[in-house]
Design an enzyme around this catalytic site. Structure first.
Site, PDB file in Angstrom:
ATOM      1  CG  ASP A 538      -2.694  36.354  36.465  1.00  6.29           C
ATOM      2  OD1 ASP A 538      -1.721  36.516  37.225  1.00  6.29           O
ATOM      3  OD2 ASP A 538      -2.864  37.048  35.438  1.00  6.29           O
ATOM      4  CD  GLU A 613     -28.344  58.100  51.416  1.00  4.08           C
ATOM      5  OE1 GLU A 613     -29.110  57.609  50.584  1.00  4.08           O
ATOM      6  OE2 GLU A 613     -27.719  59.178  51.216  1.00  4.08           O
TER       7      GLU A 613
END
Ligand code: GLA
Length: 728
Positions: A538, A613
C-alpha cells in the site's frame, strides 16, 4: 494559486493543471461539495443543486418551514451525523453525554502555502519544484464542541489532491470515535459509474475487478489488521465506458496499512457517495479533552484519459513525492539473489557463499539472506523475535560472512519479520505478555506464530534496538521486512478494558514508529517490504520502502496478471520481481523479460544452473542494467489485458522524452494455425522514426502505434520478445 475563495459565492475552488474541485459554505453553514473533474475556470457550481421536498429525509431544525433543504440530498464535503442524512456516514462519534450526533458547520478556513503534515501518520510530501497549497476547513458542532478539521493539499502540476481529517475534542469530557473516514466525496449525478478494485488472495494479489454501481453500499476493505492480500486500499470510479485510453477516472489511494474500508453508495436519487478510511470494525477511539485524532491521508487523482492516464498520474507522483529513500531517484537498485527459494531455512554460511559465487557469474550484485539465520530457526515453528545470529548456521558470524560476500564485490542483504514472535523463542519466554492474546483464551495460530503487541512502547523499543544492532554489526546494504500472518486476538495488556478498541490502530502507529526510526538511522540501506508476498502493498508502506515484493507466486505467466493489476496505481519501480524455478515450461529468457517489469532479481539456487544458463542470466542482468532508466523512470503502458482472452501479454516502457522505448511481449498461448497478431505501441512520438533492436530499418512512431508490430508465430511456447525502440 491553486486555491481560490470567492467571497460573493462563498465557494472555495482547488485548481490543479487539468482539474478543479469545488466546495461551498452553503445554507446554514453546511459545507457542500459542488464539483470534482475537468477544470471549470471560475464557475459557481451550486447551480446544479435542485432543492425540493424529499419525503422521509428530514430537514435541519434551523431551516424552519423550508422543507426543501435536506442533508439527505445535499452533496457534502464531510457528511454530518443524525441530521437527516441517511447515507453512509463520514463520522460516528459518541459524545460525552452518550448521544451519537455531529452537526458539523463551517466555522472557519485557512489557505496556506505548502503541504500539511500529520504528526502520527505517513504522508506524501512536496518536492522542491512543486507548487503546493493547503486548505484547512474547520467544521464545528456547537453543542458537543467536537471539531473536524478537513485538510486538502493541492499539487498543481501533478494533478493530485490529498485529503486528510483531524478530529479535535474541544469539549470538557471524553468522546469516543467509532468511525472516521478520511475522505467523503459526493456526486450529484452518480448513475453510470463503474468501480474498479484490486481484490486477490495469497499468491494472486491485486487481480483487477470491475463492477457497475447499483443501488446499495458496495464495500471494499480489510479487517485482517493489514491492508491485506484480499483487497487493496485503492479504488477507481470511472465512466461506464472508460478504457485504458479514454474516459473519466477518479482514483483514491489510502495511505494506511491496517484495517481499511471504502464504501461506495448509490442512493435513492442516483447520487453517489464514496467514503474511505480506517475500518470501523472493532474501532473505538477515546479522545480526552483537547486531544486530536488524525485520520490517514487519501491521495486523489482525476483524469479524462482512462486507466493509463490515471496510472501515469499516480506513478509520477509516487516516484517523486512518496518515499525519501535515495534509491527512488538517485541510486540504481542492484540485481539481487534471494536465498529463500534456493535453500529455504536449510543453509549455512558456506552454502550462502557458494550461492553468491555462482550468482556473481550471473551478473548479480547483492546476496540476500532470507528467513532462517537467527535464533533457533530450522522451520517456521520457532525463533521469531530472537534477532541475533544463529551461530550453528552462520558459524563464522555475521560480520565475517558479509566480509566474504563483499570480497566477491557483492553486497549483502538480510531478512526480518519484526512484528512477529514464536511461542518457542527466548523473547516469548521472557515476555509472554508482549504477544497479542486475550487473557484467558488461546490465541489463533497462523504459521504457528503470534503477533507482537506493536502498540506497546517497550516492544517498539526492543525492535528498534535489536534490529539496529544487527544492521550496525555488519556492512548491510539491503533489508527485506516481512509479515506473515493476519492479526487476530486483538488485545493489549497495557490498555484498560474500555480502550481495547484502539489496539488495531495503535498497532499500526507503533509499526510506523519502528519503521521510521530504523529507516531514518540507516538512510543508505535499501528496504524492501513484504507480507507473504504482496499482502501489505500500500501507499503507506511505500512511503518507507522504495520497493515491495509483489507476490510469493513467481510463476512468470501468473506474474503477468500480478504486474498488470499492481501497475494500476503503484509504479513499476516499486515492484519486486524475480526469476525463480517456478514455471518449468517457461524459457529462462521469458522469466527474465517478466522480471524486468520490476526490480529485477533471482530467487533460485544459483549453484544448480549450468554454465549456459548462468550465461543467459548474466546477459539478462546486463539488459536490466541497460534498460534500468527506461523501466524505472519511464512511462509504463499496459498494451493488453491478461484477464481477457488473448494469446499474448504485452507492455511497454517509454522514456519521458519519447526517444526510446522497451516493448515486451510474452506469448501465453500458441493457437494452432492462428491468425497473425500485431501489438500496437503507445506513447511514442508519431512523427519520429524509430529503429528496432539496433537494426537498420526504421518505422514511424505513428506506424508503430497504429499498425503495430507483427509478432513472430513460429516460436516455442511461452516465448517472449523485447523490442528496443530508439528514435533516429
Ligand atoms: C514470506 C515471504 C517469502 C519468504 C518467507 C520466509 O512468505 O514472502 O519471500 O521471505 O516469508 O519465511
Amino acid at each position: 494559486m491553486g486555491i481560490i475563495f470567492n467571497e460573493s459565492s462563498e465557494t472555495i475552488t482547488l485548481h490543479t493543471r487539468h482539474t478543479s474541485y469545488q466546495m461551498k459554505i452553503g445554507n446554514l453553514d453546511y459545507l457542500l461539495h459542488l464539483y470534482y473533474g475537468p477544470s471549470i475556470r471560475d464557475t459557481d457550481m451550486s447551480y446544479q443543486i435542485m432543492q425540493y421536498d424529499r419525503g422521509f429525509s428530514g430537514n435541519p431544525y434551523e431551516s424552519r418551514n423550508a422543507r426543501t433543504f435536506s442533508l439527505d440530498a445535499q452533496p457534502q464535503e464531510f457528511s454530518t451525523q443524525q441530521q437527516g442524512d441517511f447515507r453512509t456516514a463520514s463520522i460516528e462519534v459518541v459524545n460525552s453525554d452518550g448521544s451519537y450526533s455531529f452537526h458539523g458547520k463551517t466555522a472557519n478556513f485557512k489557505i496556506k502555502d505548502g503541504k500539511y503534515q500529520l504528526d502520527t501518520l505517513p504522508c506524501v510530501f512536496a518536492a522542491a519544484e512543486d507548487t503546493v497549497d493547503t486548505l484547512e476547513v474547520t467544521l464545528t458542532d456547537e453543542v458537543s464542541n467536537v471539531q473536524v478539521i478537513l485538510l486538502y493539499s493541492v499539487f498543481e502540476e501533478a494533478d493530485i489532491i490529498t485529503r486528510s481529517v483531524k478530529v479535535v475534542n474541544s469539549g470538557a469530557a471524553p468522546i469516543h470515535l467509532k468511525k472516521i473516514m478520511s475522505v467523503c466525496l459526493d456526486f450529484l449525478n452518480g448513475a453510470g459509474f463503474d468501480l474498479v478494485s484490486l481484490p486477490g488472495r495469497y499468491g494472486q494479489e491485486r487481480q483487477v475487478e470491475r463492477q457497475h454501481m447499483t443501488h446499495h453500499i458496495h464495500t471494499i476493505g480489510s479487517v485482517r489488521g493489514s491492508s491485506s492480500h484480499q483487497q487493496n486500499p485503492f479504488v477507481i470510479l470511472c465512466d461506464r465506458d472508460a478504457t485504458e485510453d479514454y474516459g473519466k477516472c477518479y482514483g483514491f489511494s489510502l495511505m494506511y496499512s491496517g484495517n481499511f474500508l471504502t464504501e461506495i453508495e448509490l442512493d435513492q436519487y442516483d447520487q453517489l457517495r464514496l467514503v474511505m478510511g480506517i475500518h470501523p470494525k472493532q474501532f473505538v477511539y477515546e479522545l480526552k479533552p483537547q486531544e486530536v485524532f488524525e485520520a490517514p491521508e487519501v491521495v486523489m487523482a482525476f483524469t479524462e484519459h482512462g486507466f493509463t492516464g490515471l496510472s501515469h498520474l499516480y506513478h509520477d507522483f509516487y516516484r517523486t513525492n512518496l518515499c525519501h529513500s535515495k534509491f527512488v531517484q538517485r541510486v540504481q537498485r542492484p540485481v539481487l539473489i534471494n536465498s529463500w527459494e534456493a535453500a529455504f531455512m536449510d543453509f549455512d554460511d558456506v552454502k550462502l557463499v557458494e550461492i553468491a559465487k555462482a550468482a556473481k557469474n550471473m551478473g548479480v550484485d547483492l546476496l540476500v539472506m532470507d528467513d532462517g539465520w537467527f535464533g533457533k530457526r530450522d522451520d517456521d515453528n520457532s525463533g521469531l523475535g530472537d534477532w541475533y545470529v544463529n551461530t550453528d548456521k552462520i558459524k563464522c558470524g555475521l560480520h565475517k560472512l558479509v566480509e566474504q560476500i563483499n570480497d566477491l564485490d557483492m553486497k549483502f542483504g538480510i531478512w526480518f519479520e519484526p512484528e512477529m514472535v514464536s511461542e518457542d523463542s527466548d523473547l516469548y519466554r521472557a515476555h509472554p505478555d508482549w504477544a497479542m492474546q486475550i487473557p484467558g483464551r488461546h490465541a489463533v495460530r497462523s504459521r504457528n506464530q503470534m503477533a507482537l503487541d506493536m502498540s506497546r512502547q517497550e516492544v517498539q523499543d526492543y525492535l528498534i534496538k535489536n534490529i539496529n544492532a544487527i544492521l550496525d554489526d555488519a556492512n548491510i546494504f539491503y533489508v527485506k521486512w516481512d509479515i506473515n500472518r493476519s492479526l487476530a486476538d486483538i488485545w493489549s495488556n497495557t490498555l484498560p478494558a474500555e480502550r481495547q478498541g484502539e489496539v488495531y490502530h495503535r498497532y499500526i502507529l507503533g509499526l510506523y514508529r519502528v519503521m521510521d526510526q530504523i529507516i531514518k538511522t540507516h538512510p543508505d540501506i535499501l528496504f524492501e517490504g513484504c507480507s507473504g508476498g504482496g499482502g501489505r502493498y500500500d501507499a503507506a508502506m511505500l512511503h518507507y520502502y522504495p520497493q515491495y515484493w509483489v507476490s510469493d507466486n513467481n510463476h512468470p505467466i501468473d506474474r503477468l496478471k500480478l504486474h498488470y493489476g499492481t501497475s494500476f496505481v503503484y509504479p513499476v519501480c516499486t515492484m519486486g520481481a524475480h526469476i525463480s524455478d517456478s514455471g518449468r515450461f517457461v524459457p529462462l529468457k521469458t522469466k527474465a523479460v517478466v522480471a524486468m517489469c520490476g526490480t529485477f532479481g533471482y530467487e533460485l539456487d544459483a549453484t544448480h544452473l549450468n554454465a549456459e544458463e548462468q550465461e543467459i542470466c548474466r546477459e539478462q542482468s546486463g539488459l536490466f542494467r541497460q534498460y534500468y532508466p527506461l523501466i524505472i523512470k519511464g512511462d509504463y503502458y499496459r498494451l493488453t489485458n491478461p484477464f481477457e482472452p488473448g494469446n499474448m501479454t504485452a507492455w511497454q516502457h517509454v522514456s519521458k522524452d519519447r526517444s526510446e522505448s522497451l516493448l515486451s511481449v510474452v506469448v501465453t498461448n500458441l493457437t494452432c494455425n492462428g491468425p497473425q497478431e500485431y501489438i500496437r505501441a503507445k506513447g511514442l512520438d508519431p512523427n519520429a522514426m524509430y529503429s528496432i533492436n539496433g537494426g537498420t530499418e526504421v518505422y514511424s512512431g505513428s506506424a508503430l502505434m497504429n499498425a503495430g508490430l507483427p509478432i513472430n508465430r513460429e516460436v516455442e511456447e511461452y516465448s517472449s520478445f523485447q523490442f528496443y525502440l530508439k528514435r533516429q
